[in-house]
Design a protein around this motif. Structure first.
Motif: not given
Length: 162
Positions: A116-133
């Motif tokens: 669950a932590d890995a999924i949450r981290a991946a989701s947060e990473a995708r969201a951060a990447e989407a915000r940064a692009s």
């Protein structure tokens, strides 16, 4: 039992001659005869001790056979002790199995939490990447549909449908 040797006199006699010198011219001799008899007291002591040992052995043997209930009680106590030991071993094994099962459950919970932590981290990473692009704008030409024909359209059940 006595020791009897026919070659010896039953009453063994020893003669002891003693010379006494009173002066050089005068010597006296004395003759003594000693009768040596064998003593049987050692045999008597050995016989009495043997009888006492025989009585002690007989007493031990008869006192043991007079207590069959004690042997049965001892056998029953040994069986009870064996059953108690088996129950203790069974409880020990069940405790070890329960401990192993608890360890497996804890490991599964840790694995689920980690996933669950890995999924949450991946989701947060995708969201951060989407915000940064930078946003991507897609342009395309869209055809405007033709205006509908003017007039009354009648739909009947027998009209052909295209």
């Amino acid at each position: 039992m006595t020791h009897y040797d026919p070659n010896n006199d039953p009453e063994r006699r020893e003669t002891i001659i003693t010379e006494t010198i009173v002066s050089p011219a005068h010597v006296t001799e004395s003759v003594e005869t000693v009768v040596v008899r064998e003593s049987n007291s050692g045999w008597w002591i050995a016989g009495i001790l043997g009888g006492i040992v025989l009585l002690a052995v007989l007493w031990i043997l008869f006192s043991r056979s007079a207590e069959p209930q004690t042997d049965a009680a001892l056998l029953e106590a040994q069986m009870d002790a064996a059953a108690a030991q088996a129950q203790a071993d069974s409880a020990l094994i069940q405790g070890q199995v329960a401990g192993a099962q608890a360890s497996v459950d804890i490991a599964r919970a840790d694995a689920a939490r980690s996933q669950a932590d890995a999924i949450r981290a991946a989701s947060e990473a995708r969201a951060a990447e989407a915000r940064a692009s930078t946003p991507v704008v897609i342009e395309r030409e869209v055809q405007v549909p033709a205006p509908a024909p003017r007039g009354v359209v009648v739909v009947t059940p027998t009209a052909p449908q295209n």
